[in-house]
Design a protein around this motif. Structure first.
Motif, mmCIF file in Angstrom:
data_model
loop_
_atom_site.group_PDB
_atom_site.id
_atom_site.type_symbol
_atom_site.label_atom_id
_atom_site.label_comp_id
_atom_site.label_asym_id
_atom_site.label_seq_id
_atom_site.Cartn_x
_atom_site.Cartn_y
_atom_site.Cartn_z
ATOM 1 N N ASP A 12 3.546 -9.656 -11.786
ATOM 2 C CA ASP A 12 3.979 -8.269 -11.568
ATOM 3 C C ASP A 12 2.998 -7.274 -12.207
ATOM 4 O O ASP A 12 2.681 -6.233 -11.623
ATOM 5 C CB ASP A 12 5.384 -8.052 -12.147
ATOM 6 N N LEU A 13 2.519 -7.589 -13.417
ATOM 7 C CA LEU A 13 1.589 -6.672 -14.085
ATOM 8 C C LEU A 13 0.277 -6.559 -13.306
ATOM 9 O O LEU A 13 -0.303 -5.474 -13.190
ATOM 10 C CB LEU A 13 1.310 -7.161 -15.515
ATOM 11 N N MET A 14 -0.173 -7.680 -12.777
ATOM 12 C CA MET A 14 -1.412 -7.654 -11.982
ATOM 13 C C MET A 14 -1.201 -6.834 -10.702
ATOM 14 O O MET A 14 -2.068 -6.080 -10.273
ATOM 15 C CB MET A 14 -1.844 -9.085 -11.629
ATOM 16 N N VAL A 15 -0.021 -6.985 -10.102
ATOM 17 C CA VAL A 15 0.301 -6.227 -8.893
ATOM 18 C C VAL A 15 0.436 -4.737 -9.229
ATOM 19 O O VAL A 15 -0.064 -3.871 -8.496
ATOM 20 C CB VAL A 15 1.589 -6.788 -8.245
ATOM 21 N N ASP A 16 1.070 -4.436 -10.370
ATOM 22 C CA ASP A 16 1.201 -3.031 -10.801
ATOM 23 C C ASP A 16 -0.175 -2.380 -10.947
ATOM 24 O O ASP A 16 -0.373 -1.229 -10.561
ATOM 25 C CB ASP A 16 1.916 -2.956 -12.164
ATOM 26 N N ARG A 17 -1.111 -3.144 -11.513
ATOM 27 C CA ARG A 17 -2.464 -2.618 -11.705
ATOM 28 C C ARG A 17 -3.048 -2.229 -10.346
ATOM 29 O O ARG A 17 -3.645 -1.155 -10.193
ATOM 30 C CB ARG A 17 -3.305 -3.710 -12.373
ATOM 31 N N LEU A 58 0.511 3.970 -4.603
ATOM 32 C CA LEU A 58 1.643 3.660 -3.725
ATOM 33 C C LEU A 58 2.911 4.306 -4.271
ATOM 34 O O LEU A 58 3.140 4.298 -5.477
ATOM 35 C CB LEU A 58 1.810 2.130 -3.686
ATOM 36 N N ASP A 59 3.763 4.882 -3.372
ATOM 37 C CA ASP A 59 4.986 5.515 -3.881
ATOM 38 C C ASP A 59 5.918 4.455 -4.463
ATOM 39 O O ASP A 59 5.910 3.286 -4.046
ATOM 40 C CB ASP A 59 5.681 6.327 -2.784
ATOM 41 N N ASP A 60 6.751 4.902 -5.428
ATOM 42 C CA ASP A 60 7.580 3.966 -6.191
ATOM 43 C C ASP A 60 8.512 3.141 -5.310
ATOM 44 O O ASP A 60 8.715 1.947 -5.540
ATOM 45 C CB ASP A 60 8.432 4.725 -7.226
ATOM 46 N N GLY A 61 9.091 3.786 -4.285
ATOM 47 C CA GLY A 61 10.052 3.095 -3.424
ATOM 48 C C GLY A 61 9.412 1.918 -2.702
ATOM 49 O O GLY A 61 9.930 0.792 -2.725
ATOM 50 N N THR A 62 8.280 2.185 -2.066
ATOM 51 C CA THR A 62 7.598 1.107 -1.332
ATOM 52 C C THR A 62 7.137 0.028 -2.312
ATOM 53 O O THR A 62 7.267 -1.174 -2.043
ATOM 54 C CB THR A 62 6.376 1.670 -0.560
ATOM 55 N N ALA A 63 6.613 0.470 -3.465
ATOM 56 C CA ALA A 63 6.128 -0.496 -4.457
ATOM 57 C C ALA A 63 7.260 -1.433 -4.891
ATOM 58 O O ALA A 63 7.097 -2.656 -4.941
ATOM 59 C CB ALA A 63 5.553 0.245 -5.667
ATOM 60 N N THR A 64 8.429 -0.853 -5.178
ATOM 61 C CA THR A 64 9.554 -1.678 -5.632
ATOM 62 C C THR A 64 10.016 -2.608 -4.518
ATOM 63 O O THR A 64 10.328 -3.784 -4.768
ATOM 64 C CB THR A 64 10.731 -0.783 -6.090
ATOM 65 N N ALA A 65 10.046 -2.091 -3.281
ATOM 66 C CA ALA A 65 10.483 -2.932 -2.150
ATOM 67 C C ALA A 65 9.544 -4.125 -1.993
ATOM 68 O O ALA A 65 9.991 -5.255 -1.759
ATOM 69 C CB ALA A 65 10.501 -2.107 -0.869
ATOM 70 N N ILE A 66 8.256 -3.901 -2.146
ATOM 71 C CA ILE A 66 7.289 -4.997 -1.968
ATOM 72 C C ILE A 66 7.412 -6.009 -3.109
ATOM 73 O O ILE A 66 7.368 -7.219 -2.897
ATOM 74 C CB ILE A 66 5.844 -4.430 -1.875
ATOM 75 N N LYS A 67 7.605 -5.499 -4.327
ATOM 76 C CA LYS A 67 7.594 -6.402 -5.491
ATOM 77 C C LYS A 67 8.878 -7.220 -5.646
ATOM 78 O O LYS A 67 8.872 -8.303 -6.232
ATOM 79 C CB LYS A 67 7.395 -5.579 -6.768
ATOM 80 N N SER A 68 10.004 -6.697 -5.133
ATOM 81 C CA SER A 68 11.287 -7.361 -5.398
ATOM 82 C C SER A 68 11.393 -8.704 -4.687
ATOM 83 O O SER A 68 10.961 -8.839 -3.542
ATOM 84 C CB SER A 68 12.442 -6.485 -4.907
ATOM 85 N N ILE A 81 -1.640 -5.722 -0.364
ATOM 86 C CA ILE A 81 -0.508 -4.779 -0.400
ATOM 87 C C ILE A 81 -0.673 -3.707 0.683
ATOM 88 O O ILE A 81 0.306 -3.241 1.262
ATOM 89 C CB ILE A 81 -0.386 -4.167 -1.820
ATOM 90 N N THR A 82 -1.912 -3.345 0.978
ATOM 91 C CA THR A 82 -2.149 -2.376 2.057
ATOM 92 C C THR A 82 -1.564 -2.904 3.372
ATOM 93 O O THR A 82 -0.875 -2.190 4.106
ATOM 94 C CB THR A 82 -3.670 -2.122 2.228
ATOM 95 N N LYS A 83 -1.795 -4.190 3.639
ATOM 96 C CA LYS A 83 -1.280 -4.787 4.889
ATOM 97 C C LYS A 83 0.246 -4.881 4.849
ATOM 98 O O LYS A 83 0.919 -4.590 5.836
ATOM 99 C CB LYS A 83 -1.868 -6.187 5.086
ATOM 100 N N ILE A 84 0.791 -5.293 3.699
ATOM 101 C CA ILE A 84 2.253 -5.456 3.608
ATOM 102 C C ILE A 84 2.932 -4.089 3.730
ATOM 103 O O ILE A 84 3.914 -3.932 4.459
ATOM 104 C CB ILE A 84 2.646 -6.132 2.273
#
Ligand code: NAD
Length: 473
Positions: free
Chosen positions: A15-20, A27-37, A460-463
Motif C-alpha cells: 500500500d505504501l508503495m502504491v501511495d507513493r 489521483l483523487d482520493d475516491g478513485t485511489a481508495t477504490a483501486i486500493k481496497s 494504476i493509470t490503466k486501472i
C-alpha cells in the motif's frame, strides 16, 4: 525470514508503495481508495480425516479487484500463510495484470499447511476439499476467479482443483479454464511451468537493450558475463537461473536456499545443482561450490544482479544497507520491504519490481485460459500452412538464384510455429512492451525516479481509466 519489528507488514508495504505512485499521479482520493481496497476476502476452515483423526485446515482466497473478470492469482501452500499476506499478494496481482495488459482482476489464495508433512493422497483430499469450499462460496470458476500455482503448489494441485470443479459443474463447457498451470494432458499449455523464470530472462534481456538503463545501474555492456546471485531454486528461481546461465552467459556465483548458500565465483552449474537437490533433498555436499551456512547473509554478496526468487520480506531495513548488487530483479513477490526499497533507491541500486518482473507466470496463464475457452491448441490451425509456405519460399529462392539453399536454412524457414514457440514469442513481446511502457513513464515524469513507482503509475493509470470508463458501483 528477517522480521524487523517496526517495519510495515507485507500488505502495508504494498500500500505504501502504491501511495507513493498515486501521490505522483495526483489521483483523487475516491478513485485511489477504490483501486486500493480489497474487494472481498474469504476465510474457510474445513476438517479432513488424516491418519484416522480429523484435522482442521484454514485457507483464504482474496479478490482484490473485479474491474476485469476473471480475477486471477495463485494459491500457495505454506505453514506461514496469513490473511495479510494473501491480501498483499492479491493486490499485487491487480497491478501486475494491468502492467502486462492481461485483462484480469487480481486475486490470491493460501492454505495454511506444510505440504512436506503430508502424503500425496492426503494432499489430494485436502486440495479437493479446499477447492470444494472455494467453488461453493463463489471464489472459483472459469469466468470469475481462476487460481494458478504458487509456492508449495504445482501442476498436480491444479489438476485436482480442475477435476473437483468439473464434478461440481459438469454442465460448464469451459470447466477446464477454472484454473491455470495444469499438466499438459489436462488442458495445460506448453511453456507455463517455465513462464515466470522465462519472463525474468526476457526482462533482463530488455533491460540490457537500453545502454542508458545499464549505465544507471553502474554497469556497461551486455548481459553476457554479468555475475548473479539468486535466492530460491524452486520453480521460478531454477528456470530463471538456468536460462540466464545457459542461454545468456550469466555467471551464477551464488545460490541461496533454505539450508544455506552455495558460492562459486566461477559459476555454478544450475542443472547439476537442481539434480543434486532432487537426489539429496538439500544443497549440502554439492561438489564444485562452497557452502555458507548463513544463507541469507549471501544476499549481501557483491554481484551485478541479485534475483530474490523465494519469499517476501528478505531485504529489510536490517540488511538493505549492506546489499552490494547493482540491479535487483524481484522474481519473488514482495522480497523488499517499503523501508528497504527507499534505502536501496537512495543507494542508487536499480530495482525491477515484482509487479512487473514476475508477470511472466500470469501472462502465460492468460494464454492457457484463452486456449481452454477456445478449446484449441495454439498454432494448430497454422503450423503446417506456415511450413508449406516456407518450403515454397525456399524453392522459389533456389529457382531465382540458381543456387542450392542449405538444408539447415531450409529447415529454419520451413519451421511452422508450434505452441511453445507462440507462447515464448507472446511472452517476450509482452515483457518487452511492458518494459518500454514503464520506461516511458519513468522518463516522462520528473517526479518519478525508480522503476517501481513507474510500474505502479503505468498500472494504476490503466486501472483508473477502466474504473472511470464504466463507473464505480
Ligand atoms: P517454489 O515453492 O517452487 O520455490 C521456492 C523456493 O524457495 C524453494 O526452492 C524453497 O526451498 C526456497 N526457499 C524457501 N525458503 C527459503 C529461504 N528462507 N531462503 C532461501 N530459499 C528458500 O515457489 P515458486 O513458485 O518458485 O515461487 C517463488 C516466488 O515467486 C514466490 O514469491 C511466488 O509468489 C513468486 N511467483 C511465482 C510464480 C509462479 O509461476 N510459480 C509467479 C509469480 C510469482
Amino acid at each position: 525470514m528477517i522480521v524487523t519489528i517496526d517495519e510495515p507488514t507485507f500488505r502495508e508495504s504494498v500500500d505504501l508503495m502504491v501511495d507513493r505512485a498515486m501521490s505522483v499521479m495526483g489521483l483523487d482520493d475516491g478513485t485511489a481508495t477504490a483501486i486500493k481496497s480489497c474487494n472481498a476476502v474469504l476465510q474457510v476452515k474445513f476438517p479432513v480425516k488424516i491418519r484416522g483423526k480429523f484435522e482442521v485446515f484454514t485457507g483464504w482466497r482474496a479478490t482484490h479487484s473485479t474491474h476485469r473478470l476473471p480475477s486471477k492469482g495463485g494459491i500457495r501452500y505454506a505453514p506461514y500463510a496469513d490473511q495479510d499476506e494473501v491480501e498483499a499478494l492479491a493486490a499485487l496481482m491487480t497491478y501486475k495484470c494491468a502492467i502486462v495488459d492481461v485483462p484480469f482482476g487480481g486475486s490470491k489464495g493460501a492454505l495454511l499447511i506444510d505440504p512436506s508433512q503430508y502424503e500425496r493422497d492426503e494432499l489430494e483430499m485436502i486440495t479437493r476439499r479446499f477447492a470444494h469450499e472455494l467453488v461453493r462460496k463463489g471464489f472459483l470458476s472459469p469466468s470469475t476467479n481462476v487460481p494458478a500455482p504458487d509456492v508449495g503448489t504445482g501442476q498436480r494441485e491444479m489438476a485436482w482443483i480442475a477435476d473437483t470443479y468439473k464434478h461440481l459443474h459438469p454442465e460448464d463447457i469451459n470447466y477446464i479454464a477454472c484454473v491455470t498451470g495444469k499438466p499438459l494432458h489436462h488442458g495445460g499449455i506448453h511453456g507455463r511451468v517455465e513462464a515466470t523464470g522465462r519472463g525474468v530472462q526476457y526482462v533482463l534481456r530488455e533491460f540490457f537493450r537500453h545502454p542508458d538503463d545499464v549505465k544507471s545501474a553502474n554497469m556497461l555492456g551486455t548481459l553476457t558475463g554479468k555475475t548473479c546471485v539468486i535466492q530460491g531454486l524452486g520453480n521460478v528461481g531454477y528456470h530463471a537461473a538456468k536460462f540466464l546461465s545457459e542461454e545468456d552467459g550469466v555467471i551464477i556465483t551464488a545460490v541461496i536456499e533454505r539450508d544455506g548458500a552455495l558460492i562459486n565465483d566461477k559459476g555454478i552449474n544450475i542443472e547439476d545443482l537442481y539434480n543434486h537437490i532432487i537426489d539429496h533433498g538439500s544443497i549440502t555436499n554439492f561438489p564444485g561450490a562452497s557452502l555458507e551456512v548463513n544463507g541469507i547473509a549471501v544476499l549481501e554478496k557483491e554481484c551485478d544482479i541479485l534475483i530474490p526468487a523465494a519469499l517476501e520480506r528478505q531485504i529489510t531495513l536490517e540488511n538493505a544497507d549492506r546489499i552490494q548488487a547493482k540491479l535487483i530483479v524481484e522474481a519473488a513477490n514482495g522480497p523488499i520491504t517499503y523501508g528497504a526499497d527507499e534505502l536501496l533507491n537512495k543507494k542508487g541500486i536499480i530495482i525491477i519490481p515484482d509487479a512487473f518482473a514476475n508477470a511472466g507466470g500470469v501472462t502465460v496463464s492468460y494464454f492457457e485460459w484463452i486456449r481452454n475457452i477456445s478449446h484449441i491448441r495454439l498454432g494448430r490451425m497454422q503450423k503446417r500452412h506456415d511450413e508449406t509456405q516456407g518450403l515454397q519460399m525456399a524453392a522459389m529462392l533456389e529457382e531465382l538464384t540458381g543456387s542450392k539453399i542449405s538444408d539447415s536454412f531450409k529447415k529454419t524457414v520451413a519451421h511452422g510455429a508450434d505452441e511453445l514457440d507462440l507462447v515464448r514469442s507472446g511472452l517476450d513481446d509482452t515483457m518487452r512492451t511492458a518494459y518500454q511502457q514503464i520506461r516511458e513513464t519513468l522518463l516522462s515524469n520528473e517526479n518519478i525516479h525508480d522503476f517501481r513507482t513507474a510500474s505502479y503509475v503505468t498500472s494504476i493509470t490503466k486501472i483508473a481509466r477502466s474504473y472511470l470508463d464504466v463507473g464505480i458501483y
